[in-house]
Design a protein around this motif. Sequence first.
Motif, mmCIF file in Angstrom:
data_model
loop_
_atom_site.group_PDB
_atom_site.id
_atom_site.type_symbol
_atom_site.label_atom_id
_atom_site.label_comp_id
_atom_site.label_asym_id
_atom_site.label_seq_id
_atom_site.Cartn_x
_atom_site.Cartn_y
_atom_site.Cartn_z
ATOM 1 N N ILE A 98 -2.272 -4.551 -18.602
ATOM 2 C CA ILE A 98 -2.097 -5.982 -18.349
ATOM 3 C C ILE A 98 -1.827 -6.290 -16.877
ATOM 4 N N ALA A 99 -1.939 -5.298 -16.021
ATOM 5 C CA ALA A 99 -1.643 -5.483 -14.602
ATOM 6 C C ALA A 99 -2.816 -6.109 -13.864
ATOM 7 N N THR A 100 -2.483 -6.874 -12.844
ATOM 8 C CA THR A 100 -3.484 -7.418 -11.930
ATOM 9 C C THR A 100 -3.437 -6.584 -10.657
ATOM 10 N N LEU A 101 -4.524 -5.906 -10.349
ATOM 11 C CA LEU A 101 -4.577 -5.063 -9.158
ATOM 12 C C LEU A 101 -4.658 -5.944 -7.916
ATOM 13 N N ILE A 102 -3.761 -5.728 -6.988
ATOM 14 C CA ILE A 102 -3.749 -6.455 -5.726
ATOM 15 C C ILE A 102 -4.449 -5.619 -4.663
ATOM 16 N N GLN A 103 -4.102 -4.336 -4.592
ATOM 17 C CA GLN A 103 -4.688 -3.470 -3.571
ATOM 18 C C GLN A 103 -4.482 -2.018 -3.969
ATOM 19 N N ASP A 104 -5.465 -1.193 -3.659
ATOM 20 C CA ASP A 104 -5.270 0.246 -3.716
ATOM 21 C C ASP A 104 -5.957 0.850 -2.511
ATOM 22 N N GLU A 105 -5.426 1.961 -2.042
ATOM 23 C CA GLU A 105 -5.976 2.639 -0.878
ATOM 24 C C GLU A 105 -6.276 4.071 -1.267
ATOM 25 N N LYS A 106 -7.450 4.537 -0.894
ATOM 26 C CA LYS A 106 -7.848 5.907 -1.217
ATOM 27 C C LYS A 106 -8.020 6.702 0.074
ATOM 28 N N ASP A 107 -7.772 7.995 -0.008
ATOM 29 C CA ASP A 107 -7.995 8.849 1.147
ATOM 30 C C ASP A 107 -9.467 9.255 1.210
ATOM 31 N N SER A 108 -9.812 10.106 2.145
ATOM 32 C CA SER A 108 -11.209 10.513 2.336
ATOM 33 C C SER A 108 -11.772 11.286 1.150
ATOM 34 N N GLU A 109 -10.910 11.822 0.301
ATOM 35 C CA GLU A 109 -11.341 12.565 -0.878
ATOM 36 C C GLU A 109 -11.378 11.687 -2.122
ATOM 37 N N GLY A 110 -11.070 10.402 -1.975
ATOM 38 C CA GLY A 110 -11.107 9.476 -3.103
ATOM 39 C C GLY A 110 -9.833 9.441 -3.929
ATOM 40 N N ILE A 111 -8.771 10.081 -3.444
ATOM 41 C CA ILE A 111 -7.488 10.085 -4.149
ATOM 42 C C ILE A 111 -6.729 8.812 -3.797
ATOM 43 N N CYS A 112 -6.222 8.121 -4.811
ATOM 44 C CA CYS A 112 -5.459 6.895 -4.599
ATOM 45 C C CYS A 112 -4.100 7.254 -4.002
ATOM 46 N N ILE A 113 -3.801 6.701 -2.803
ATOM 47 C CA ILE A 113 -2.540 7.027 -2.138
ATOM 48 C C ILE A 113 -1.585 5.838 -2.056
ATOM 49 N N THR A 114 -2.073 4.620 -2.277
ATOM 50 C CA THR A 114 -1.188 3.455 -2.412
ATOM 51 C C THR A 114 -1.705 2.595 -3.555
ATOM 52 N N TYR A 115 -0.791 1.892 -4.213
ATOM 53 C CA TYR A 115 -1.161 1.074 -5.360
ATOM 54 C C TYR A 115 -0.262 -0.147 -5.375
ATOM 55 N N ALA B 104 -3.986 12.598 3.079
ATOM 56 C CA ALA B 104 -3.507 13.037 1.768
ATOM 57 C C ALA B 104 -2.379 12.107 1.350
ATOM 58 N N TYR B 105 -1.649 12.513 0.355
ATOM 59 C CA TYR B 105 -0.505 11.707 -0.043
ATOM 60 C C TYR B 105 0.447 11.533 1.131
ATOM 61 N N TYR B 106 1.238 10.478 1.078
ATOM 62 C CA TYR B 106 2.245 10.265 2.109
ATOM 63 C C TYR B 106 3.284 11.375 2.055
ATOM 64 N N ASP B 107 3.892 11.683 3.215
ATOM 65 C CA ASP B 107 4.978 12.660 3.246
ATOM 66 C C ASP B 107 6.109 12.168 2.356
ATOM 67 N N LEU B 108 6.904 13.097 1.842
ATOM 68 C CA LEU B 108 8.003 12.733 0.949
ATOM 69 C C LEU B 108 8.934 11.693 1.577
ATOM 70 N N GLU B 109 9.177 11.798 2.879
ATOM 71 C CA GLU B 109 10.065 10.856 3.559
ATOM 72 C C GLU B 109 9.482 9.447 3.594
ATOM 73 N N GLU B 110 8.171 9.316 3.460
ATOM 74 C CA GLU B 110 7.500 8.016 3.545
ATOM 75 C C GLU B 110 7.165 7.431 2.175
ATOM 76 N N GLN B 111 7.345 8.193 1.108
ATOM 77 C CA GLN B 111 6.994 7.708 -0.227
ATOM 78 C C GLN B 111 8.040 6.727 -0.720
ATOM 79 N N GLU B 112 7.549 5.613 -1.307
ATOM 80 C CA GLU B 112 8.462 4.608 -1.833
ATOM 81 C C GLU B 112 7.802 3.833 -2.955
#
Length: 72
Positions: free
Chosen positions: A40-57, A2-10
Amino acid sequence: MAYYDLEEQETVIIYESATKLFDIYTTVPKHIKRLKNVAIATLIQDEKDSEGICITYHIKVEKLPNSYVFNR
């Protein structure tokens, strides 16, 4: 996963003088949603969890809007 824990979000914004681009990496769900709307952004990387939710961008943009404030 799932999303990162609050302590790990940045959100990290780095300005690269050589390329004149902002390099933005985030694991904060609210920031991911806002950044996905930057056409106008260039996507470098995104990571999705097992449910398809984007958790890093990771994107690069030429400039941030003057009124761009993450914590509203």
